[in-house]
Motif scaffolding. Structure first.
Motif, mmCIF file in Angstrom:
data_model
loop_
_atom_site.group_PDB
_atom_site.id
_atom_site.type_symbol
_atom_site.label_atom_id
_atom_site.label_comp_id
_atom_site.label_asym_id
_atom_site.label_seq_id
_atom_site.Cartn_x
_atom_site.Cartn_y
_atom_site.Cartn_z
ATOM 1 N N ASP A 22 77.531 7.681 46.995
ATOM 2 C CA ASP A 22 78.366 6.895 46.093
ATOM 3 C C ASP A 22 78.183 7.345 44.641
ATOM 4 O OD1 ASP A 22 75.855 5.957 45.586
ATOM 5 O OD2 ASP A 22 76.242 3.904 46.218
ATOM 6 N N PRO A 26 78.128 2.436 43.139
ATOM 7 C CA PRO A 26 78.736 1.968 44.395
ATOM 8 C C PRO A 26 80.045 1.198 44.213
ATOM 9 C CG PRO A 26 76.772 0.704 43.871
ATOM 10 C CD PRO A 26 76.844 1.817 42.886
ATOM 11 N N ASP A 27 80.248 0.556 43.064
ATOM 12 C CA ASP A 27 81.489 -0.194 42.871
ATOM 13 C C ASP A 27 82.619 0.684 42.345
ATOM 14 O OD1 ASP A 27 80.375 -2.549 43.739
ATOM 15 O OD2 ASP A 27 79.714 -3.134 41.728
ATOM 16 N N LEU A 28 82.287 1.825 41.778
ATOM 17 C CA LEU A 28 83.312 2.687 41.190
ATOM 18 C C LEU A 28 83.780 3.759 42.164
ATOM 19 C CD1 LEU A 28 84.922 3.424 38.671
ATOM 20 C CD2 LEU A 28 83.008 4.853 37.961
ATOM 21 N N ASN A 30 83.560 4.106 45.651
ATOM 22 C CA ASN A 30 83.439 3.835 47.069
ATOM 23 C C ASN A 30 84.697 4.325 47.784
ATOM 24 O OD1 ASN A 30 85.317 1.894 46.466
ATOM 25 N ND2 ASN A 30 83.927 0.167 46.720
ATOM 26 N N THR A 33 88.105 2.268 47.238
ATOM 27 C CA THR A 33 88.715 2.418 45.920
ATOM 28 C C THR A 33 89.442 3.758 45.800
ATOM 29 O OG1 THR A 33 86.994 1.048 44.933
ATOM 30 C CG2 THR A 33 88.278 2.411 43.444
#
Length: 70
Positions: A22, A26-28, A30, A33
């Motif tokens: 990632d 992990p939030d950007l 993944n 997304t």
């Protein structure tokens, strides 16, 4: 152009998924997304946004004399 961007995003998402990485965010970065970004680019391309196939030039598609005019 948007189709090329979508292909690059999908390729990048596939590499991240295959290497199970990632990139520390992990939030950007993944898989979901990046898939949504790629689908958005494809949808915009198919909707005619940007320069698609045959876009930009318009008008005459031949050069020189008009065909069939003897």
């Amino acid at each position: 152009m948007l189709a090329y961007i979508a292909a690059a995003v999908f390729g990048f998402a596939l590499l991240l998924d295959l290497f199970d990485s990632d990139l520390g965010a992990p939030d950007l970065f993944n898989f979901e997304t990046l898939t949504l970004i790629g689908l958005l680019c494809l949808a915009l391309y198919l909707a005619g946004v940007g320069r698609g196939p045959g876009g930009g030039g318009g008008g005459r598609w031949y050069r020189g004399r008009r065909p069939g005019r003897g």
